[in-house]
Design a protein around this motif. Structure first.
Motif, PDB file in Angstrom:
ATOM      1  N   SER A  45       0.809  -1.217   0.000  1.00 30.27           N
ATOM      2  CA  SER A  45       0.000   0.000   0.000  1.00 30.27           C
ATOM      3  C   SER A  45       0.837   1.259   0.000  1.00 30.27           C
ATOM      4  CB  SER A  45      -0.899   0.041   1.241  1.00 30.27           C
ATOM      5  OG  SER A  45      -1.794  -1.024   1.233  1.00 30.27           O
ATOM      6  N   TYR A  46       1.942   1.257   0.728  1.00 26.93           N
ATOM      7  CA  TYR A  46       2.683   2.493   0.917  1.00 26.93           C
ATOM      8  C   TYR A  46       3.952   2.604   0.093  1.00 26.93           C
ATOM      9  CZ  TYR A  46      -0.669   3.040   4.588  1.00 26.93           C
ATOM     10  OH  TYR A  46      -1.841   3.147   5.262  1.00 26.93           O
ATOM     11  N   CYS A  47       4.428   1.503  -0.472  1.00 24.72           N
ATOM     12  CA  CYS A  47       5.581   1.580  -1.349  1.00 24.72           C
ATOM     13  C   CYS A  47       5.204   2.478  -2.524  1.00 24.72           C
ATOM     14  CB  CYS A  47       5.978   0.191  -1.849  1.00 24.72           C
ATOM     15  SG  CYS A  47       7.333   0.217  -3.045  1.00 24.72           S
ATOM     16  N   ARG A  48       6.030   3.437  -2.836  1.00 27.40           N
ATOM     17  CA  ARG A  48       5.727   4.405  -3.892  1.00 27.40           C
ATOM     18  C   ARG A  48       6.011   3.846  -5.282  1.00 27.40           C
ATOM     19  NH1 ARG A  48       3.018   6.417  -0.355  1.00 27.40           N
ATOM     20  NH2 ARG A  48       3.572   8.313   0.728  1.00 27.40           N
ATOM     21  N   GLN A  49       6.568   2.623  -5.362  1.00 24.35           N
ATOM     22  CA  GLN A  49       6.856   1.972  -6.642  1.00 24.35           C
ATOM     23  C   GLN A  49       7.641   2.921  -7.554  1.00 24.35           C
ATOM     24  OE1 GLN A  49       6.046  -1.143  -6.485  1.00 24.35           O
ATOM     25  NE2 GLN A  49       4.549  -1.056  -4.847  1.00 24.35           N
ATOM     26  N   CYS A  50       8.690   3.501  -7.001  1.00 25.41           N
ATOM     27  CA  CYS A  50       9.499   4.489  -7.729  1.00 25.41           C
ATOM     28  C   CYS A  50       9.962   3.946  -9.080  1.00 25.41           C
ATOM     29  CB  CYS A  50      10.745   4.861  -6.924  1.00 25.41           C
ATOM     30  SG  CYS A  50      10.404   5.501  -5.284  1.00 25.41           S
ATOM     31  N   LYS A  51       9.985   4.820 -10.061  1.00 26.74           N
ATOM     32  CA  LYS A  51      10.423   4.420 -11.400  1.00 26.74           C
ATOM     33  C   LYS A  51      11.868   3.929 -11.374  1.00 26.74           C
ATOM     34  CE  LYS A  51      10.202   6.040 -16.140  1.00 26.74           C
ATOM     35  NZ  LYS A  51       9.829   7.145 -17.027  1.00 26.74           N
ATOM     36  N   ASP A  52      12.730   4.616 -10.612  1.00 26.44           N
ATOM     37  CA  ASP A  52      14.130   4.217 -10.529  1.00 26.44           C
ATOM     38  C   ASP A  52      14.385   3.156  -9.459  1.00 26.44           C
ATOM     39  OD1 ASP A  52      14.900   5.927 -12.576  1.00 26.44           O
ATOM     40  OD2 ASP A  52      15.090   7.612 -11.208  1.00 26.44           O
ATOM     41  N   ALA A  53      13.494   3.012  -8.498  1.00 26.43           N
ATOM     42  CA  ALA A  53      13.560   1.989  -7.444  1.00 26.43           C
ATOM     43  C   ALA A  53      14.964   1.834  -6.861  1.00 26.43           C
ATOM     44  CB  ALA A  53      13.013   0.658  -7.946  1.00 26.43           C
ATOM     45  N   PHE A  54      15.395   2.856  -6.129  1.00 23.97           N
ATOM     46  CA  PHE A  54      16.723   2.843  -5.514  1.00 23.97           C
ATOM     47  C   PHE A  54      16.907   1.661  -4.566  1.00 23.97           C
ATOM     48  CE2 PHE A  54      15.750   7.400  -6.266  1.00 23.97           C
ATOM     49  CZ  PHE A  54      16.659   7.606  -7.285  1.00 23.97           C
ATOM     50  N   CYS A  55      15.828   1.223  -3.921  1.00 23.41           N
ATOM     51  CA  CYS A  55      15.919   0.086  -3.001  1.00 23.41           C
ATOM     52  C   CYS A  55      16.347  -1.183  -3.732  1.00 23.41           C
ATOM     53  CB  CYS A  55      14.585  -0.127  -2.288  1.00 23.41           C
ATOM     54  SG  CYS A  55      13.195  -0.430  -3.409  1.00 23.41           S
ATOM     55  N   VAL A  56      15.832  -1.368  -4.947  1.00 16.03           N
ATOM     56  CA  VAL A  56      16.179  -2.551  -5.739  1.00 16.03           C
ATOM     57  C   VAL A  56      17.659  -2.508  -6.106  1.00 16.03           C
ATOM     58  CG1 VAL A  56      15.761  -3.770  -7.919  1.00 16.03           C
ATOM     59  CG2 VAL A  56      13.839  -2.819  -6.637  1.00 16.03           C
ATOM     60  N   THR A  57      18.123  -1.349  -6.534  1.00 15.39           N
ATOM     61  CA  THR A  57      19.527  -1.180  -6.909  1.00 15.39           C
ATOM     62  C   THR A  57      20.452  -1.368  -5.707  1.00 15.39           C
ATOM     63  OG1 THR A  57      18.817   0.418  -8.566  1.00 15.39           O
ATOM     64  CG2 THR A  57      21.152   0.401  -8.016  1.00 15.39           C
ATOM     65  N   ALA A  58      20.022  -0.930  -4.535  1.00 14.95           N
ATOM     66  CA  ALA A  58      20.867  -0.981  -3.338  1.00 14.95           C
ATOM     67  C   ALA A  58      21.001  -2.377  -2.749  1.00 14.95           C
ATOM     68  CB  ALA A  58      20.307  -0.036  -2.275  1.00 14.95           C
ATOM     69  N   CYS A  59      20.076  -3.259  -3.024  1.00 16.23           N
ATOM     70  CA  CYS A  59      20.089  -4.587  -2.400  1.00 16.23           C
ATOM     71  C   CYS A  59      21.185  -5.470  -2.992  1.00 16.23           C
ATOM     72  CB  CYS A  59      18.735  -5.271  -2.555  1.00 16.23           C
ATOM     73  SG  CYS A  59      18.702  -6.893  -1.764  1.00 16.23           S
ATOM     74  N   PRO A  60      22.145  -5.919  -2.154  1.00 18.77           N
ATOM     75  CA  PRO A  60      23.237  -6.746  -2.672  1.00 18.77           C
ATOM     76  C   PRO A  60      22.831  -8.209  -2.901  1.00 18.77           C
ATOM     77  CG  PRO A  60      23.499  -6.449  -0.319  1.00 18.77           C
ATOM     78  CD  PRO A  60      22.323  -5.598  -0.734  1.00 18.77           C
TER      79      PRO A  60
END
Length: 166
Positions: A45-60
């Motif tokens: 519900s609260y994830c903003r589903q960012c176009k660049d999704a920095f969280c995805v890029t940051a996850c090792p």
């Protein structure tokens, strides 16, 4: 098909009574199935589903994945607890699991429903304000009702329309 339906606004009206929701699934440590459902509903519900999704890029460990639909999916069993995604999220919506590699997943009482289609799970019986329901629900973005996987539907007015995501 019946789905577990979580009405987030109805739950918020309960003024903190979410801790009264019970679960009968015996394999949940300290019976935390409802906590897992609320975390899944809240993230979706609260994830903003960012176009660049920095969280995805940051996850090792590739514990987050951006799907073709534009949503971000979490894989809790891949998480090592480094909290890189938490730091990378500009909106602070990621709450990592407390115990890595151990997730308290809901089984949606599928076996009980297969045996008895009228079965009502304990979480549905104990949720305040009918915030949890087992019902046939249609996905309806105009009413802020969205599917999360095959067995869960969430109503949350804070979800953005797909074209509004950034």
């Amino acid at each position: 098909m019946k789905r577990l339906f979580i009405d987030v606004p109805a739950l918020m009206e309960s003024n903190g009574k979410a801790d009264t929701i019970e679960c009968e699934y015996m394999y949940h440590r300290k019976n935390m199935g409802p906590f897992n459902l609320l975390e899944v509903a809240e993230f979706a519900s609260y994830c903003r589903q960012c176009k660049d999704a920095f969280c995805v890029t940051a996850c090792p460990k590739e514990a987050l994945e951006r799907l073709e639909t534009g949503s971000v999916k979490r894989y809790n069993l891949r998480c090592v607890g480094c909290k890189s995604c938490v730091l990378a999220c500009p909106f602070g919506t990621i709450v990592p699991e407390v115990v890595n590699y151990v997730t308290m997943s809901c089984d949606y009482c599928l076996n009980q429903l297969k045996e008895n289609p009228d079965y009502e799970p304990l979480c549905v019986k104990t949720a305040p304000h009918n915030a949890f329901q087992m019902a046939e629900v249609q996905e309806n973005p105009d009413e802020h009702i969205f599917f999360v996987g095959d067995h869960l539907a969430v109503k949350s007015p804070s979800w953005l329309q797909k074209e509004d995501r950034r």
